[in-house]
Design an enzyme around this catalytic site. Structure first.
Site, PDB file in Angstrom:
ATOM      1  N   ILE A  24       0.833  -1.204   0.000  1.00  0.00           N
ATOM      2  CA  ILE A  24       0.000   0.000   0.000  1.00  0.00           C
ATOM      3  C   ILE A  24       0.873   1.260   0.000  1.00  0.00           C
ATOM      4  O   ILE A  24       0.569   2.253  -0.674  1.00  0.00           O
ATOM      5  CB  ILE A  24      -0.934  -0.023   1.232  1.00  0.00           C
ATOM      6  CG1 ILE A  24      -1.996  -1.133   1.052  1.00  0.00           C
ATOM      7  CG2 ILE A  24      -1.581   1.337   1.474  1.00  0.00           C
ATOM      8  CD1 ILE A  24      -2.786  -1.465   2.310  1.00  0.00           C
ATOM      9  N   ASP A  43      11.711   3.189   4.865  1.00  0.00           N
ATOM     10  CA  ASP A  43      11.404   1.761   5.037  1.00  0.00           C
ATOM     11  C   ASP A  43      12.550   1.064   5.744  1.00  0.00           C
ATOM     12  O   ASP A  43      13.711   1.445   5.609  1.00  0.00           O
ATOM     13  CB  ASP A  43      11.165   1.122   3.654  1.00  0.00           C
ATOM     14  CG  ASP A  43      10.290  -0.115   3.725  1.00  0.00           C
ATOM     15  OD1 ASP A  43       9.121  -0.045   3.307  1.00  0.00           O
ATOM     16  OD2 ASP A  43      10.784  -1.172   4.197  1.00  0.00           O
ATOM     17  N   ILE A  44      12.191   0.012   6.479  1.00  0.00           N
ATOM     18  CA  ILE A  44      13.201  -0.795   7.179  1.00  0.00           C
ATOM     19  C   ILE A  44      14.038  -1.597   6.182  1.00  0.00           C
ATOM     20  O   ILE A  44      15.171  -1.946   6.452  1.00  0.00           O
ATOM     21  CB  ILE A  44      12.484  -1.727   8.196  1.00  0.00           C
ATOM     22  CG1 ILE A  44      13.440  -2.266   9.236  1.00  0.00           C
ATOM     23  CG2 ILE A  44      11.733  -2.845   7.486  1.00  0.00           C
ATOM     24  CD1 ILE A  44      12.729  -2.982  10.382  1.00  0.00           C
ATOM     25  N   TYR A 163      -3.933  -6.399  17.395  1.00  0.00           N
ATOM     26  CA  TYR A 163      -3.923  -5.682  16.111  1.00  0.00           C
ATOM     27  C   TYR A 163      -5.180  -4.823  15.983  1.00  0.00           C
ATOM     28  O   TYR A 163      -5.099  -3.613  15.716  1.00  0.00           O
ATOM     29  CB  TYR A 163      -3.824  -6.692  14.956  1.00  0.00           C
ATOM     30  CG  TYR A 163      -3.768  -6.056  13.581  1.00  0.00           C
ATOM     31  CD1 TYR A 163      -2.621  -5.406  13.139  1.00  0.00           C
ATOM     32  CD2 TYR A 163      -4.876  -6.109  12.723  1.00  0.00           C
ATOM     33  CE1 TYR A 163      -2.572  -4.815  11.875  1.00  0.00           C
ATOM     34  CE2 TYR A 163      -4.830  -5.526  11.461  1.00  0.00           C
ATOM     35  CZ  TYR A 163      -3.678  -4.875  11.038  1.00  0.00           C
ATOM     36  OH  TYR A 163      -3.634  -4.293   9.787  1.00  0.00           O
ATOM     37  N   LYS A 167      -5.400  -0.729  16.013  1.00  0.00           N
ATOM     38  CA  LYS A 167      -5.904   0.024  14.857  1.00  0.00           C
ATOM     39  C   LYS A 167      -7.115   0.873  15.257  1.00  0.00           C
ATOM     40  O   LYS A 167      -7.303   1.984  14.746  1.00  0.00           O
ATOM     41  CB  LYS A 167      -6.244  -0.920  13.703  1.00  0.00           C
ATOM     42  CG  LYS A 167      -5.024  -1.562  13.038  1.00  0.00           C
ATOM     43  CD  LYS A 167      -4.132  -0.541  12.310  1.00  0.00           C
ATOM     44  CE  LYS A 167      -3.121  -1.215  11.391  1.00  0.00           C
ATOM     45  NZ  LYS A 167      -2.235  -0.264  10.707  1.00  0.00           N
TER      46      LYS A 167
HETATM   47  N1  NAD Z   1      -2.961  -5.528   3.089  1.00  0.00           N
HETATM   48  C1  NAD Z   1      -4.093  -5.480   3.762  1.00  0.00           C
HETATM   49  O1  NAD Z   1      -5.051  -6.222   3.487  1.00  0.00           O
HETATM   50  C2  NAD Z   1      -4.257  -4.480   4.875  1.00  0.00           C
HETATM   51  C3  NAD Z   1      -5.524  -4.360   5.456  1.00  0.00           C
HETATM   52  C4  NAD Z   1      -5.696  -3.436   6.491  1.00  0.00           C
HETATM   53  C5  NAD Z   1      -4.642  -2.650   6.912  1.00  0.00           C
HETATM   54  N2  NAD Z   1      -3.409  -2.796   6.334  1.00  0.00           N
HETATM   55  C6  NAD Z   1      -2.337  -1.925   6.827  1.00  0.00           C
HETATM   56  O2  NAD Z   1      -1.671  -1.359   5.714  1.00  0.00           O
HETATM   57  C7  NAD Z   1      -0.330  -1.003   6.072  1.00  0.00           C
HETATM   58  C8  NAD Z   1       0.631  -1.499   5.021  1.00  0.00           C
HETATM   59  O3  NAD Z   1       0.477  -2.886   4.902  1.00  0.00           O
HETATM   60  P1  NAD Z   1       0.798  -3.693   3.556  1.00  0.00           P
HETATM   61  O4  NAD Z   1      -0.223  -4.758   3.471  1.00  0.00           O
HETATM   62  O5  NAD Z   1       1.021  -2.772   2.426  1.00  0.00           O
HETATM   63  O6  NAD Z   1       2.166  -4.407   4.007  1.00  0.00           O
HETATM   64  P2  NAD Z   1       3.428  -4.924   3.167  1.00  0.00           P
HETATM   65  O7  NAD Z   1       3.995  -6.018   4.005  1.00  0.00           O
HETATM   66  O8  NAD Z   1       3.049  -5.220   1.764  1.00  0.00           O
HETATM   67  O9  NAD Z   1       4.410  -3.657   3.183  1.00  0.00           O
HETATM   68  C9  NAD Z   1       4.864  -3.165   4.381  1.00  0.00           C
HETATM   69  C10 NAD Z   1       6.124  -2.313   4.166  1.00  0.00           C
HETATM   70  O10 NAD Z   1       6.503  -1.827   5.448  1.00  0.00           O
HETATM   71  C11 NAD Z   1       7.891  -2.079   5.663  1.00  0.00           C
HETATM   72  N3  NAD Z   1       8.132  -2.224   7.101  1.00  0.00           N
HETATM   73  C12 NAD Z   1       7.902  -3.311   7.867  1.00  0.00           C
HETATM   74  N4  NAD Z   1       8.274  -3.062   9.140  1.00  0.00           N
HETATM   75  C13 NAD Z   1       8.738  -1.784   9.181  1.00  0.00           C
HETATM   76  C14 NAD Z   1       9.260  -0.958  10.201  1.00  0.00           C
HETATM   77  N5  NAD Z   1       9.384  -1.403  11.455  1.00  0.00           N
HETATM   78  N6  NAD Z   1       9.627   0.301   9.881  1.00  0.00           N
HETATM   79  C15 NAD Z   1       9.526   0.764   8.611  1.00  0.00           C
HETATM   80  N7  NAD Z   1       9.047   0.019   7.592  1.00  0.00           N
HETATM   81  C16 NAD Z   1       8.646  -1.239   7.879  1.00  0.00           C
HETATM   82  C17 NAD Z   1       8.191  -3.329   4.864  1.00  0.00           C
HETATM   83  O11 NAD Z   1       9.593  -3.466   4.568  1.00  0.00           O
HETATM   84  C18 NAD Z   1       7.308  -3.124   3.631  1.00  0.00           C
HETATM   85  O12 NAD Z   1       8.001  -2.390   2.631  1.00  0.00           O
HETATM   86  C19 NAD Z   1      -0.117  -1.557   7.487  1.00  0.00           C
HETATM   87  O13 NAD Z   1      -0.313  -0.522   8.432  1.00  0.00           O
HETATM   88  C20 NAD Z   1      -1.231  -2.600   7.624  1.00  0.00           C
HETATM   89  O14 NAD Z   1      -1.593  -2.820   8.970  1.00  0.00           O
HETATM   90  C21 NAD Z   1      -3.197  -3.691   5.323  1.00  0.00           C
END
Ligand code: NAD
Length: 258
Positions: A24, A43-44, A163, A167
């Site tokens: 996202i 990013d980490i 979680y 949120k």
């Molecule tokens: N994908 C879904 O269905 C979904 C649904 C609801 C909420 N979310 C929320 O969306 C957000 C992004 O999720 P996503 O699905 O895109 O995840 P993802 O795993 O695809 O991407 C996450 C990114 O965050 C980075 N990351 C991880 N830990 C980190 C840290 N400690 N510091 C900095 N960067 C870090 C990772 O390297 C990665 O690039 C999150 O807050 C998640 O809770 C996702």
């Protein structure tokens, strides 16, 4: 009437996207760049961040990667200082890095440390970044902060208390910070439903997907671009009188892992 050219125009603005290297965050960085913003991919995973920043830079804006673990205060301080030094200010913050043990949080087998980490990751890190960036936004005369929350903030599901609870705290934190940050800085949240990213694919099975779609009027799971569109709305001048809100982007339905 406002000029339609201005409503989504982010030319000259600087946006930090945490967790911006993939999922996202990456889609959000891309859509903000398409509308003219210079981007910091925080990013980490610095190797992925470098790759993503290079791709975004090809859209004709400045894009820099900064190594940042949002759980480390010194990384957050460095992120803000480096952004201001290299790009001259901060106008947009996408507090997107987050996650946790959703679906695995059986209260009788998980630990308090795991639950505490959910709050550190989803709430405290973003709150601290707000504290660091808002003075820069006030100085710039434009500020928009967007948190990535989740449908789990309003759903009720087993094994989700850390979680989902953290949120939910995001939504109410945003609503309250809006009172502190006006009139220059707005703060909102986007709550994705199940959205195809690496994080989701790691827990998705065909059976779970079928059940999710049964409760989703728009008969597909989310794409990262769906979520990024809502992020753009909050980041851009079109939403200049919108603050303290949470917008759920979920195909009109509810998708849970149970
Ligand atoms: N994908 C879904 O269905 C979904 C649904 C609801 C909420 N979310 C929320 O969306 C957000 C992004 O999720 P996503 O699905 O895109 O995840 P993802 O795993 O695809 O991407 C996450 C990114 O965050 C980075 N990351 C991880 N830990 C980190 C840290 N400690 N510091 C900095 N960067 C870090 C990772 O390297 C990665 O690039 C999150 O807050 C998640 O809770 C996702």
């Amino acid at each position: 009437m406002r000029d339609k050219q201005d409503l989504f125009n982010l030319k000259g603005k600087v946006a930090i996207v945490t967790g911006g290297a993939s999922g996202i965050g990456k889609a959000t960085a891309a859509i903000l760049a398409q509308h003219g913003a210079n981007i910091v991919i925080a990013d980490i995973d610095i190797e992925s961040a470098k790759k993503t920043a290079k791709e975004i830079g090809e859209l004709g804006v400045k894009a820099i990667p900064i190594s940042c673990n949002v759980l480390r205060d010194e990384d957050l301080v460095n992120l803000v200082e480096t952004t201001v030094n290299e790009l001259g200010g901060i106008h947009i913050l996408i507090n997107n890095a987050g996650g946790g043990g959703g679906g695995k949080e059986n209260p009788f087998s998980t630990s308090l440390d795991n639950i505490r980490r959910d709050y550190e990751f989803n709430v405290f890190s973003g709150w601290r970044l707000c504290q660091l960036v808002v003075p820069h936004m006030q100085e710039a005369g434009y500020g928009s902060i967007v948190f990535t929350t989740s449908m789990s903030s309003i759903n009720k599901s087993p094994n989700m208390s850390g979680y989902g609870g953290s949120k939910a705290a995001v939504n109410h934190t945003v609503a309250n910070l809006a009172q502190d940050f006006g009139p220059v800085v707005r703060i909102n949240a986007v709550g994705p439903g199940a959205t195809r990213t690496e994080a989701l694919e790691s827990v998705l099975t065909p059976e779970i997907e079928e059940k999710m779609l049964a409760h989703t009027p728009i008969k597909r799971l989310g794409k990262v671009e769906d979520i990024a569109g809502a992020m753009l709305y909050f980041a851009a001048p079109i939403s200049e009188w919108v603050s303290g809100q949470t917008l759920f982007v979920n195909g009109g339905g509810v998708q849970t892992l149970d």
